[in-house]
Scaffold this motif. Structure first.
Motif, PDB file in Angstrom:
ATOM      1  N   ASP A 212      -7.388  15.277  -5.050  1.00 22.26           N
ATOM      2  CA  ASP A 212      -6.156  14.183  -4.584  1.00 22.26           C
ATOM      3  C   ASP A 212      -5.354  15.124  -2.984  1.00 22.26           C
ATOM      4  N   SER A 213      -4.496  14.172  -2.944  1.00 21.85           N
ATOM      5  CA  SER A 213      -3.478  15.193  -1.545  1.00 21.85           C
ATOM      6  C   SER A 213      -2.306  15.273  -2.346  1.00 21.85           C
ATOM      7  N   GLY A 214      -1.782  15.585  -3.540  1.00 22.02           N
ATOM      8  CA  GLY A 214      -0.986  16.172  -4.262  1.00 22.02           C
ATOM      9  C   GLY A 214      -0.156  15.543  -4.465  1.00 22.02           C
ATOM     10  N   VAL A 215      -0.550  14.390  -5.302  1.00 21.70           N
ATOM     11  CA  VAL A 215       0.769  13.350  -5.774  1.00 21.70           C
ATOM     12  C   VAL A 215       1.517  13.500  -7.528  1.00 21.70           C
TER      13      VAL A 215
ATOM     14  N   GLY B 228       1.053  -0.930  -0.481  1.00 22.26           N
ATOM     15  CA  GLY B 228      -0.452   0.059  -0.189  1.00 22.26           C
ATOM     16  C   GLY B 228       1.039   0.780   0.225  1.00 22.26           C
ATOM     17  N   SER B 229       0.512   2.146  -0.772  1.00 22.48           N
ATOM     18  CA  SER B 229       1.366   3.666  -0.333  1.00 22.48           C
ATOM     19  C   SER B 229      -0.020   4.300  -0.363  1.00 22.48           C
ATOM     20  N   HIS B 230       0.967   5.856   0.045  1.00 21.03           N
ATOM     21  CA  HIS B 230      -0.051   6.943   0.598  1.00 21.03           C
ATOM     22  C   HIS B 230       1.374   8.136   0.068  1.00 21.03           C
ATOM     23  N   GLY B 231       0.625   9.501  -1.045  1.00 23.33           N
ATOM     24  CA  GLY B 231       1.655   9.949  -0.399  1.00 23.33           C
ATOM     25  C   GLY B 231       0.555  11.590  -0.837  1.00 23.33           C
ATOM     26  N   MET B 232       1.387  13.260  -0.567  1.00 24.19           N
ATOM     27  CA  MET B 232       0.622  13.751  -0.358  1.00 24.19           C
ATOM     28  C   MET B 232       2.152  15.454  -0.608  1.00 24.19           C
ATOM     29  N   GLY B 233       1.618  16.191  -1.199  1.00 23.73           N
ATOM     30  CA  GLY B 233       2.205  16.835  -1.344  1.00 23.73           C
ATOM     31  C   GLY B 233       1.942  18.937  -1.874  1.00 23.73           C
ATOM     32  N   GLY B 234       2.574  19.748  -2.629  1.00 23.41           N
ATOM     33  CA  GLY B 234       1.934  21.125  -2.548  1.00 23.41           C
ATOM     34  C   GLY B 234       2.953  22.058  -2.547  1.00 23.41           C
ATOM     35  N   ARG B 235       2.562  23.183  -3.028  1.00 25.50           N
ATOM     36  CA  ARG B 235       3.162  24.025  -3.119  1.00 25.50           C
ATOM     37  C   ARG B 235       3.322  24.936  -1.772  1.00 25.50           C
ATOM     38  N   THR B 236       3.736  24.574  -1.266  1.00 26.78           N
ATOM     39  CA  THR B 236       4.496  25.192  -0.307  1.00 26.78           C
ATOM     40  C   THR B 236       6.121  24.903   0.531  1.00 26.78           C
ATOM     41  N   GLY B 237       6.162  24.844   1.781  1.00 25.40           N
ATOM     42  CA  GLY B 237       7.352  24.141   2.178  1.00 25.40           C
ATOM     43  C   GLY B 237       7.123  22.505   2.595  1.00 25.40           C
ATOM     44  N   TYR B 238       8.423  22.783   3.708  1.00 23.65           N
ATOM     45  CA  TYR B 238       8.113  21.394   4.386  1.00 23.65           C
ATOM     46  C   TYR B 238       7.683  21.229   5.666  1.00 23.65           C
TER      47      TYR B 238
ATOM     48  N   VAL C 236     -18.905   2.789  -8.502  1.00 20.14           N
ATOM     49  CA  VAL C 236     -19.096   3.427  -7.753  1.00 20.14           C
ATOM     50  C   VAL C 236     -17.588   4.220  -7.778  1.00 20.14           C
ATOM     51  N   LEU C 237     -17.395   4.696  -7.838  1.00 23.58           N
ATOM     52  CA  LEU C 237     -15.816   5.793  -7.922  1.00 23.58           C
ATOM     53  C   LEU C 237     -16.253   6.624  -6.574  1.00 23.58           C
ATOM     54  N   GLY C 238     -14.740   6.379  -6.174  1.00 26.21           N
ATOM     55  CA  GLY C 238     -15.305   7.362  -4.589  1.00 26.21           C
ATOM     56  C   GLY C 238     -14.169   8.878  -5.094  1.00 26.21           C
ATOM     57  N   PRO C 239     -14.322   9.134  -4.089  1.00 17.21           N
ATOM     58  CA  PRO C 239     -13.458  10.955  -3.801  1.00 17.21           C
ATOM     59  C   PRO C 239     -11.913  11.225  -4.375  1.00 17.21           C
ATOM     60  N   GLY C 240     -12.304  11.933  -4.537  1.00 12.92           N
ATOM     61  CA  GLY C 240     -10.791  12.291  -4.623  1.00 12.92           C
ATOM     62  C   GLY C 240      -9.689  11.696  -5.507  1.00 12.92           C
TER      63      GLY C 240
END
Length: 476
Positions: free
Chosen positions: A443-446, A199-209, A246-250
């Motif tokens: 989405d979580s930013g990946v 299983g995997s999960h990622g997150m990110g965005g145009r921010t700092g760490y 049924v497709l989930g959100p995100g």
């Protein structure tokens, strides 16, 4: 938007170039062009990989360069170099003039100026010490391995970049941007009775760490990756056939991105190679389906204060209540199609040409309760996460693999399944949408989008959505 001082610090003072001289070279290079620009770029990037309980790799890179483009009708002259010097730009100017006929032309008006800033200009690579980043990765690895004795492998990656760009046009017109980007990803492998799943999960965005290295944040990423892995341990073979899905959100909005979004980019429609080319104003989805591309969302991975041609990004409605109403446009395709650019001109780097690309593409929420949507399905499939997929732009046909999916039996989500794929045609699938939930999520930013050999960061999203009679490929 970057100010003049920042641009001088990145592109002129360190290189010894004269701004006035460079602007004059650009004006000369584009004298007989319809459009074009000099794209200056400076980028720092780093990456960390933690695997097998130790730091496997750490990298740091600095790149800089320019791309000079002249556009005449449908023809484009382009030259680029990593050498930021007046001599290199002058040589590039001689190359791009090759597409110009020497006849009189009218240079397209520059994009309207904007002082909007959708994200911080701070450099994430310098705000947290190297040792602190490695310590965080060590703690993430230890926490994941402590979940239970079924965890046999953990992989953690951390990446960041800081990009400065300036776009210079004839007459000294200019626009610029400073763009941070970070991402954290966790992957967990579990084993039970000789069976291994991940299983995997990622997150990110145009921010700092800062946010992503907070203990509560990275623990949530580990928990999600672990949850997916454990769920997959109990999965059964996926059924095959036509069924309600049924497709989930995100993140499932990646289907919209691939199966619908690419077909709504301006270049494919100008060239009549998209399945949507002649459908403007016509129904391409069920009532209640509204899809937008929005590059103006603060701090999101796919957002840009200005695109790579200097046009301010916008929120562009593509499908409204099921009717096709818009395409995503860069400057060249917009001009040739007689419409306005939408701020979707994007390029991977100074060495690449801009083209129409998505930013954050998502479906708006509806009014229905997600639980009620599931309850309405007698027998079907619930999909929560997706892996790879592919789409044929000309036909709109797509195939997507599900990394987390469940059977729906008598209105209840039951057994997890493995090996499910969704098969269909983008426009036809959207016409089969019979319910849209009120839980729209991004989405979580990946997201990373590939097109014509170029990769750019993007965002996706959608609410819970029911598609009736979708083809499911399975292994049962």
């Amino acid at each position: 938007m970057t100010d003049l001082k920042t641009a001088n610090d990145l592109f002129f003072e360190p290189t010894g170039m004269s701004r006035a001289k460079v602007e004059d070279l650009v004006s000369q290079a584009l004298r007989h062009a319809d459009d074009g620009e000099l794209f200056l770029e400076y980028r720092q990037s780093e990456g960390f990989s933690f695997d097998d309980g130790r730091l496997k790799s750490a990298s740091f890179d600095t790149t800089q360069g320019f791309g000079l483009r002249a556009v005449v009708g449908e023809a484009t002259g382009f030259a680029h170099a990593s050498d930021l010097s007046e001599r290199a730009i002058q040589q590039a100017a001689e190359t791009v003039r090759a597409v110009q006929t020497g006849e009189s032309s009218t240079m397209a008006l520059a994009p309207a100026g904007s002082n909007r800033a959708l994200y911080t200009e701070d450099n994430p690579l310098t705000e947290i010490p190297f040792d602190a980043k490695v310590k965080a990765l060590t703690e993430i690895d230890a926490y994941a391995r402590s979940k239970d004795d079924r965890v046999i492998q953990v992989s953690v990656s951390l990446a960041g970049s800081w990009q400065g760009v300036e776009i210079i046009r004839t007459g000294g017109e200019r626009a610029g941007d400073i763009r941070p980007l970070v991402r954290l990803n966790v992957s967990v492998v579990v084993e039970k009775d000789g069976r291994r799943e991940s299983g995997s999960h990622g997150m990110g965005g145009r921010t700092g760490y800062d946010f992503y290295l907070e203990e509560s944040t990275w623990k949530s990423a580990v928990d999600e990756a672990y949850r997916q892995a454990v769920v997959n341990l109990e999965s059964v073979a996926a059924p095959a056939g036509e069924m309600d899905v049924v497709l989930g959100p995100g993140w499932p909005g990646i289907i919209l991105h691939e199966a619908i979004g690419h077909g709504l980019e301006g270049d494919f429609n100008r060239k009549k190679t998209s399945v949507f080319s002649d459908l403007m104003g016509k129904r391409v989805a069920a009532p209640g389906v509204t899809v937008v591309d929005d590059g103006t969302l603060p701090d999101r991975r796919g957002s840009l204060s200005v695109d790579d041609e200097g046009t301010a990004t916008t929120s562009t409605t593509l499908i409204e209540d099921g009717i096709l109403v818009g395409f995503m446009q860069d400057r060249q395709n917009a001009r040739l199609m007689g419409v306005e650019p939408t701020g979707n001109g994007r390029r991977e780097s100074y060495a690449h040409l801009p083209m129409p690309r998505m930013t954050n593409t998502y479906m708006l929420g509806g009014s229905q309760n997600p639980d009620d949507i599931v309850k309405s399905v007698k027998k079907g499939l619930y999909t929560a996460n997706f892996g790879g997929g592919q789409v044929d732009i000309t036909s709109g046909k797509f195939v997507f693999s599900c990394t987390e999916a469940y059977l729906i039996e008598d209105g209840k989500i039951t057994k997890p399944v493995k090996g499910a794929t969704l098969i269909g045609t983008g426009s036809e699938a959207l016409k089969k949408v019979t319910a849209v939930g009120n839980d729209m999520a991004l989405d979580s930013g990946v997201g990373t989008c590939g097109k014509a050999g170029q990769s750019v960061p993007v965002g996706v999203g959608q609410p819970t959505m029911l598609i009736e009679g979708l083809t499911v490929g399975g292994t049962a």
